[in-house]
Design a protein around this motif. Structure first.
Motif, mmCIF file in Angstrom:
data_model
loop_
_atom_site.group_PDB
_atom_site.id
_atom_site.type_symbol
_atom_site.label_atom_id
_atom_site.label_comp_id
_atom_site.label_asym_id
_atom_site.label_seq_id
_atom_site.Cartn_x
_atom_site.Cartn_y
_atom_site.Cartn_z
ATOM 1 N N CYS A 1 0.872 -1.144 0.183
ATOM 2 C CA CYS A 1 0.113 -0.026 -0.047
ATOM 3 C C CYS A 1 0.760 1.274 0.090
ATOM 4 O O CYS A 1 0.462 2.120 -0.786
ATOM 5 C CB CYS A 1 -0.633 -0.005 1.157
ATOM 6 N N ARG A 2 1.754 1.410 0.719
ATOM 7 C CA ARG A 2 2.853 2.148 0.830
ATOM 8 C C ARG A 2 3.416 2.632 -0.572
ATOM 9 O O ARG A 2 3.632 3.659 -1.087
ATOM 10 C CB ARG A 2 3.887 2.391 1.865
ATOM 11 N N LYS A 3 3.704 1.483 -1.238
ATOM 12 C CA LYS A 3 4.332 1.634 -2.768
ATOM 13 C C LYS A 3 3.135 2.226 -3.802
ATOM 14 O O LYS A 3 3.510 3.171 -4.606
ATOM 15 C CB LYS A 3 4.656 0.180 -3.110
ATOM 16 N N PHE A 4 1.844 2.085 -3.468
ATOM 17 C CA PHE A 4 0.979 2.484 -4.500
ATOM 18 C C PHE A 4 0.314 3.903 -3.847
ATOM 19 O O PHE A 4 -0.632 4.367 -4.163
ATOM 20 C CB PHE A 4 -0.070 1.637 -4.598
ATOM 21 N N ASP A 5 0.774 4.300 -2.533
ATOM 22 C CA ASP A 5 0.133 5.463 -2.017
ATOM 23 C C ASP A 5 -1.018 5.220 -1.688
ATOM 24 O O ASP A 5 -1.964 6.222 -1.893
ATOM 25 C CB ASP A 5 0.431 6.753 -2.805
ATOM 26 N N SER A 6 -1.430 3.982 -1.324
ATOM 27 C CA SER A 6 -2.831 3.830 -0.911
ATOM 28 C C SER A 6 -3.071 3.738 0.536
ATOM 29 O O SER A 6 -2.118 3.654 1.414
ATOM 30 C CB SER A 6 -3.314 2.415 -1.639
ATOM 31 N N THR A 7 -4.270 4.187 1.218
ATOM 32 C CA THR A 7 -4.552 4.173 2.474
ATOM 33 C C THR A 7 -5.020 2.880 2.757
ATOM 34 O O THR A 7 -5.736 2.039 2.304
ATOM 35 C CB THR A 7 -5.642 5.028 2.556
ATOM 36 N N LEU A 8 -4.380 2.120 3.842
ATOM 37 C CA LEU A 8 -4.807 0.986 4.444
ATOM 38 C C LEU A 8 -5.831 0.832 5.381
ATOM 39 O O LEU A 8 -5.153 1.661 6.501
ATOM 40 C CB LEU A 8 -3.477 0.277 4.646
ATOM 41 N N PHE A 9 -6.817 0.401 5.450
ATOM 42 C CA PHE A 9 -7.759 0.583 6.502
ATOM 43 C C PHE A 9 -8.134 -0.987 6.889
ATOM 44 O O PHE A 9 -8.484 -1.776 6.284
ATOM 45 C CB PHE A 9 -9.051 1.145 6.040
ATOM 46 N N ILE A 10 -7.909 -1.266 8.258
ATOM 47 C CA ILE A 10 -7.697 -2.416 8.907
ATOM 48 C C ILE A 10 -8.797 -2.633 9.973
ATOM 49 O O ILE A 10 -8.622 -1.796 10.986
ATOM 50 C CB ILE A 10 -6.436 -3.275 9.425
ATOM 51 N N ARG A 11 -9.782 -3.655 9.991
ATOM 52 C CA ARG A 11 -10.574 -3.684 11.154
ATOM 53 C C ARG A 11 -10.045 -5.140 11.991
ATOM 54 O O ARG A 11 -9.868 -6.084 11.281
ATOM 55 C CB ARG A 11 -11.891 -3.719 10.901
ATOM 56 N N HIS A 12 -9.902 -4.810 13.093
ATOM 57 C CA HIS A 12 -9.607 -6.011 13.948
ATOM 58 C C HIS A 12 -10.538 -6.289 15.294
ATOM 59 O O HIS A 12 -10.600 -5.515 16.034
ATOM 60 C CB HIS A 12 -7.958 -5.825 14.500
ATOM 61 N N HIS A 13 -10.822 -7.327 14.984
ATOM 62 C CA HIS A 13 -11.926 -7.758 16.198
ATOM 63 C C HIS A 13 -11.084 -8.231 17.486
ATOM 64 O O HIS A 13 -10.535 -9.341 17.396
ATOM 65 C CB HIS A 13 -13.026 -8.853 15.941
ATOM 66 N N VAL A 14 -11.215 -7.490 18.583
ATOM 67 C CA VAL A 14 -10.610 -7.758 19.578
ATOM 68 C C VAL A 14 -11.386 -8.663 20.763
ATOM 69 O O VAL A 14 -12.599 -8.286 21.033
ATOM 70 C CB VAL A 14 -10.171 -6.259 20.557
ATOM 71 N N VAL A 15 -10.837 -9.943 21.095
ATOM 72 C CA VAL A 15 -11.714 -10.602 21.957
ATOM 73 C C VAL A 15 -11.279 -10.609 23.224
ATOM 74 O O VAL A 15 -12.199 -10.626 24.331
ATOM 75 C CB VAL A 15 -11.196 -12.182 21.273
ATOM 76 N N THR A 16 -9.964 -10.310 23.525
ATOM 77 C CA THR A 16 -9.543 -10.149 25.177
ATOM 78 C C THR A 16 -8.733 -8.932 25.138
ATOM 79 O O THR A 16 -7.408 -8.901 24.956
ATOM 80 C CB THR A 16 -8.576 -11.380 25.417
ATOM 81 N N PRO A 17 -9.351 -7.724 25.407
ATOM 82 C CA PRO A 17 -8.775 -6.277 25.268
ATOM 83 C C PRO A 17 -7.458 -6.295 26.238
ATOM 84 O O PRO A 17 -6.651 -5.707 26.059
ATOM 85 C CB PRO A 17 -9.780 -5.276 25.568
ATOM 86 N N ALA A 18 -7.906 -7.113 27.407
ATOM 87 C CA ALA A 18 -6.692 -6.619 28.581
ATOM 88 C C ALA A 18 -5.607 -7.710 28.423
ATOM 89 O O ALA A 18 -4.518 -7.501 28.939
ATOM 90 C CB ALA A 18 -7.199 -7.102 29.666
ATOM 91 N N GLN A 19 -5.418 -8.396 27.271
ATOM 92 C CA GLN A 19 -4.452 -9.483 27.016
ATOM 93 C C GLN A 19 -4.505 -9.473 25.382
ATOM 94 O O GLN A 19 -4.640 -10.475 24.821
ATOM 95 C CB GLN A 19 -4.918 -11.032 27.454
ATOM 96 N N PRO A 20 -3.668 -8.292 24.960
ATOM 97 C CA PRO A 20 -3.664 -8.358 23.431
ATOM 98 C C PRO A 20 -2.575 -9.547 22.767
ATOM 99 O O PRO A 20 -1.553 -9.901 23.422
ATOM 100 C CB PRO A 20 -2.914 -6.987 23.158
ATOM 101 N N ASP A 21 -2.866 -10.150 21.810
ATOM 102 C CA ASP A 21 -1.974 -11.258 21.242
ATOM 103 C C ASP A 21 -0.921 -10.474 20.434
ATOM 104 O O ASP A 21 -1.052 -9.308 20.069
ATOM 105 C CB ASP A 21 -2.555 -12.063 20.659
ATOM 106 N N ASP A 22 0.019 -11.309 19.950
ATOM 107 C CA ASP A 22 1.063 -10.909 18.985
ATOM 108 C C ASP A 22 0.461 -10.257 17.662
ATOM 109 O O ASP A 22 1.136 -9.310 17.446
ATOM 110 C CB ASP A 22 2.004 -12.045 18.412
#
Length: 237
Positions: free
Chosen positions: A145-166
């Motif tokens: 996306c940086r190569k194409f000057d594109s905006t990358l929009f990512i959604r991530h569903h958080v299951v355990t907010p207090a314990q973020p995974d890698d």
């Protein structure tokens, strides 16, 4: 890009949500507002094969999605058929076809101003892809996306907010902005649906976009969302 956030293009925008506060309205608002521009190009990488919901979103905003798909300005990639078992048994090779599909669509756009919406990267984990391979895939898509000057929009569903995974920690580390959508601690009310916090990411430049963490509450309606300062449900932005 997102009222009232007014974020710059050509960024990596991470949106996190939870079970009781889905961030569909943010993604749909971004898409609908930008798609009204005749020159806008968008690639939607969806974990859900049902394109009809996007058409319904467009119809509410007087957008003919089918027409834009036919013209090539909007493209959809259904992830499920591409994430198939590989011959060598590794999950990394299962992501090659998906990466190639994203790359070929951006190349076909022939544009230096487009959006890539990766709706639900956490679903790759639920499909059995290893965290390490998802992180490698994310880094590769971000570089593309940086190569194409594109905006990358990512959604991530958080299951355990207090314990973020890698995966979550890596997304946070490499994003330009982090938009966190959460339910009210006191529960949903008739006037307030939840809270949104805008965090600056490590890659945010000092002169780029809004400065400092900002927080709003929001209320969902049938066709849109309205935003207001905390404790000011009557003062809509």
């Amino acid at each position: 890009m997102l009222s009232p956030f007014d974020l710059p293009n050509k960024s990596t925008l991470l949106v996190t949500d939870e079970l009781f506060s889905p961030a569909d309205f943010i993604i749909h608002s971004q898409f609908a507002s930008q798609a009204k521009n005749p020159s806008y190009k968008c690639l939607i990488v969806s974990m859900l094969p049902d394109v009809s919901r996007w058409k319904a979103i467009g119809a509410k905003s007087n957008l003919n999605i089918a027409e834009k798909v036919a013209s090539g300005s909007i493209a959809f990639i259904d992830v499920s058929p591409l994430i198939r078992p590989s011959r060598d048994g590794t999950s990394l090779s299962r992501l090659h076809d998906l990466f190639d599909a994203v790359s070929s669509n951006l190349l076909r756009f022939d544009s230096k101003d487009s959006d890539v919406i990766l709706d639900g990267i956490s679903s790759l984990q639920w499909m059995g892809i290893s965290s390490l391979d998802i992180i490698r895939f994310y880094r590769a898509i971000r570089s593309l996306c940086r190569k194409f000057d594109s905006t990358l929009f990512i959604r991530h569903h958080v299951v355990t907010p207090a314990q973020p995974d890698d995966v979550f920690r890596t997304l946070l580390q490499l994003c330009t902005y982090h938009i966190d959508v959460r339910p009210l601690a006191s529960g949903r009310s008739g006037s307030v649906s939840g809270e949104i916090t805008l965090h600056l990411g490590p890659s945010t430049r000092a002169t780029q976009g809004p400065q400092g963490n900002r927080r709003w509450q929001y209320r969902l309606s049938d066709n849109s969302a309205v935003y207001f300062e905390r404790g000011m449900a009557g003062g809509i932005l």
